[in-house]
Design a protein around this motif. Structure first.
Motif, PDB file in Angstrom:
ATOM      1  N   THR A   1     -60.694 -54.038 -62.251  1.00  0.00           N
ATOM      2  CA  THR A   1     -60.367 -54.842 -63.421  1.00  0.00           C
ATOM      3  C   THR A   1     -60.906 -56.250 -63.225  1.00  0.00           C
ATOM      4  O   THR A   1     -60.593 -56.925 -62.227  1.00  0.00           O
ATOM      5  CB  THR A   1     -58.836 -54.902 -63.632  1.00  0.00           C
ATOM      6  OG1 THR A   1     -58.332 -53.566 -63.753  1.00  0.00           O
ATOM      7  CG2 THR A   1     -58.497 -55.682 -64.885  1.00  0.00           C
TER       8      THR A   1
ATOM      9  N   ASP B   1     -61.944 -60.211 -64.941  1.00  0.00           N
ATOM     10  CA  ASP B   1     -61.775 -61.205 -65.993  1.00  0.00           C
ATOM     11  C   ASP B   1     -63.077 -61.237 -66.776  1.00  0.00           C
ATOM     12  O   ASP B   1     -64.144 -61.530 -66.218  1.00  0.00           O
ATOM     13  CB  ASP B   1     -61.473 -62.571 -65.379  1.00  0.00           C
ATOM     14  CG  ASP B   1     -61.190 -63.626 -66.441  1.00  0.00           C
ATOM     15  OD1 ASP B   1     -62.061 -63.848 -67.301  1.00  0.00           O
ATOM     16  OD2 ASP B   1     -60.096 -64.219 -66.418  1.00  0.00           O
TER      17      ASP B   1
ATOM     18  N   THR C   1     -59.651 -58.731 -70.400  1.00  0.00           N
ATOM     19  CA  THR C   1     -60.110 -58.148 -69.141  1.00  0.00           C
ATOM     20  C   THR C   1     -61.043 -56.976 -69.423  1.00  0.00           C
ATOM     21  O   THR C   1     -61.055 -56.413 -70.521  1.00  0.00           O
ATOM     22  CB  THR C   1     -58.922 -57.646 -68.292  1.00  0.00           C
ATOM     23  OG1 THR C   1     -58.190 -56.667 -69.048  1.00  0.00           O
ATOM     24  CG2 THR C   1     -57.997 -58.796 -67.932  1.00  0.00           C
TER      25      THR C   1
END
Length: 466
Positions: A52, A54, A415
């Motif tokens: 995951t 940003d 995200t």
């Protein structure tokens, strides 16, 4: 080892594997995985990883890999609807079916159905198969034609009195075409309604819509029949009320006429005669009541009844719950009832004459090839939507546990998740299977306790219908 296995109620192989699993370094994590599946009896094994990021900065917020999991695998629920294959996943499927059917009866704004549907005429209909020959049964009055008064759990119930004259071929062909017969009912029902209302079908569509949810069930004799919740709506679906002339009696009368018209004609093929497949004469239509005020069927009872049969198949007749690859496999099934064995053989024998029907592929289903649970588009929500709600809830829990941003609270903090998964097998070892079954029973016991407590609270508050 043998004495210990006997005391534990396990065979030596299972006990040995159980001790291996319990003593392994990853046992606690394995338990966590199985509890998350609800005690699934045949979980899917996955290998892979997720990352995951940003989206704005590219910073890695969280990374996961199955390399650290027990055996290097992540176990997820199989999702099988059959109770005979996985009781845990079938319980979830039955629950989803219950809420889907119930939403179409009582309404639920979160499931795209207004509460005003409670005021719409609705019935619970049961359409059955015709007779293919006399069978052992329990008549309301007197004895069976065989001269015996059978007990409720008698194994001969539903089997042919005279197997040599029973129409096994017609029985499996009827099962195979039952879905078509139901489709014809949905076609003829609007026509019968328009005829009785004295309007055209186009005018009917401008004033009235028919919605339904149905489930299939096997009778003891191996014949399919359908249970259907059928509801009147206004022209725009459940959000609008049906016209005043659309009554319960109109729905009942038109439904019986539509069922009587439905038929599938099969031409003569080879040594098989021409056949016309129709519904049986036993068509039961009952009004569904909101609070049980004098009505035999309440909304909750109907939803529970439909959900109960959504997880069952032909196993009630003693057949197997997996596809039969070749007819010789029947020799490995000594406990298969003779009546069921003959139905399966009929599927294989007729397969060459009706190749487009793929009867051999559905021999374990005694010829039936349709979906067990179906609904019209506007009846209520969908099973997919219910699964998505559950998935979104678990995803939100996971984000909170990992400290990841919630897009609903902070739309700017978006995200990006990169994932790669591969199938790595399924199922349990003998010891794992025993442990998973124990976990499933524990989870079910907790559910039953919570349900009982909730029922007691609702009874105290005078809420006797939720």
């Amino acid at each position: 080892m043998t004495d210990s296995a006997t005391l534990a109620g396990l065979d030596p192989t299972t006990l040995g594997d159980l001790l291996r699993v319990v003593g392994s370094p990853g046992f606690d994590r394995w338990q966590d995985q199985i509890r998350r599946t609800g005690g699934c009896s045949d979980p899917i094994h996955l290998t892979g990883s997720t990352k995951t990021l940003d989206r704005a900065t590219g910073t890695v917020l969280h990374a996961y890999s199955t390399d650290a999991e027990p055996g290097g695998r992540l176990r997820v629920a199989c999702g099988n609807r059959r109770a005979s294959r996985c009781p845990s996943c079938a319980w979830t499927y039955a629950g989803d079916t219950y809420h889907l059917i119930r939403a179409g009866l009582v309404g639920d704004e979160t499931k795209s159905t207004p509460t005003t549907v409670r005021d719409h005429p609705r019935v619970f209909a049961t359409l059955t198969a015709p007779s293919f020959g006399p069978v052992h049964n329990r008549p309301t009055h007197g004895r069976c034609r065989c001269g015996v008064h059978h007990l409720a759990d008698a194994p001969e119930l539903g089997t042919a009195l005279n197997p040599d004259t029973y129409e096994y071929g017609t029985a499996v062909l009827w099962n195979n075409h039952a879905g078509h017969l139901w489709r014809y009912v949905t076609i003829y029902l609007p026509r019968e309604l328009a005829k009785r209302a004295g309007i055209t079908q186009r005018e009917l569509k401008e004033q009235l819509r028919v919605s339904y949810g149905k489930v299939a069930e096997y009778q003891k004799r191996g014949a399919i029949h359908f249970h259907a919740v059928i509801r009147f709506d206004g022209p725009d679906g459940p959000d609008t009320a049906p016209p005043a002339w659309a009554t319960y009696d109109l729905l009942t009368d038109a439904l019986k006429a539509a069922a009587a018209r439905a038929e599938v004609a099969l031409p003569a093929v080879g040594d098989q005669p021409a056949r016309t497949l129709r519904w049986g004469t036993q068509l039961d239509v009952q009004r569904i009541g909101a609070f049980g005020a004098g009505e035999d069927l309440t909304e909750q009872a109907v939803a529970s009844y439909v959900a109960k049969y959504a997880t069952k198949a032909a196993e009630t007749t003693g057949t197997v719950d997996r596809r039969i690859g070749e007819l010789a496999e029947l020799d490995k099934l000594p406990d298969l009832p003779d009546h069921t064995r003959r139905l399966i053989r009929a599927c294989w024998e007729l397969d060459e004459l009706y190749p487009d029907r793929r009867l051999w592929q559905w021999a374990h289903m005694l010829g039936f090839r349709g979906h067990f649970s179906t609904k019209s588009r506007r009846y209520s929500t969908t099973l997919g939507a219910l699964r998505q709600v559950r998935a979104d809830y678990r995803a939100a829990q996971q984000r909170a546990a990992l400290g990841l941003p919630d897009p609903d609270e902070n739309p700017e903090a978006t995200t990006l998740t990169l994932a790669h998964w591969a199938y790595a097998g399924h199922g349990h070892t003998p010891g794992e299977s025993w442990l998973a079954a124990t976990i499933a029973r524990e989870i079910q016991a907790n559910r039953d306790t919570a349900r009982q407590a909730r029922a007691e609270i609702e009874a105290e508050e005078g809420d006797d219908w939720t």
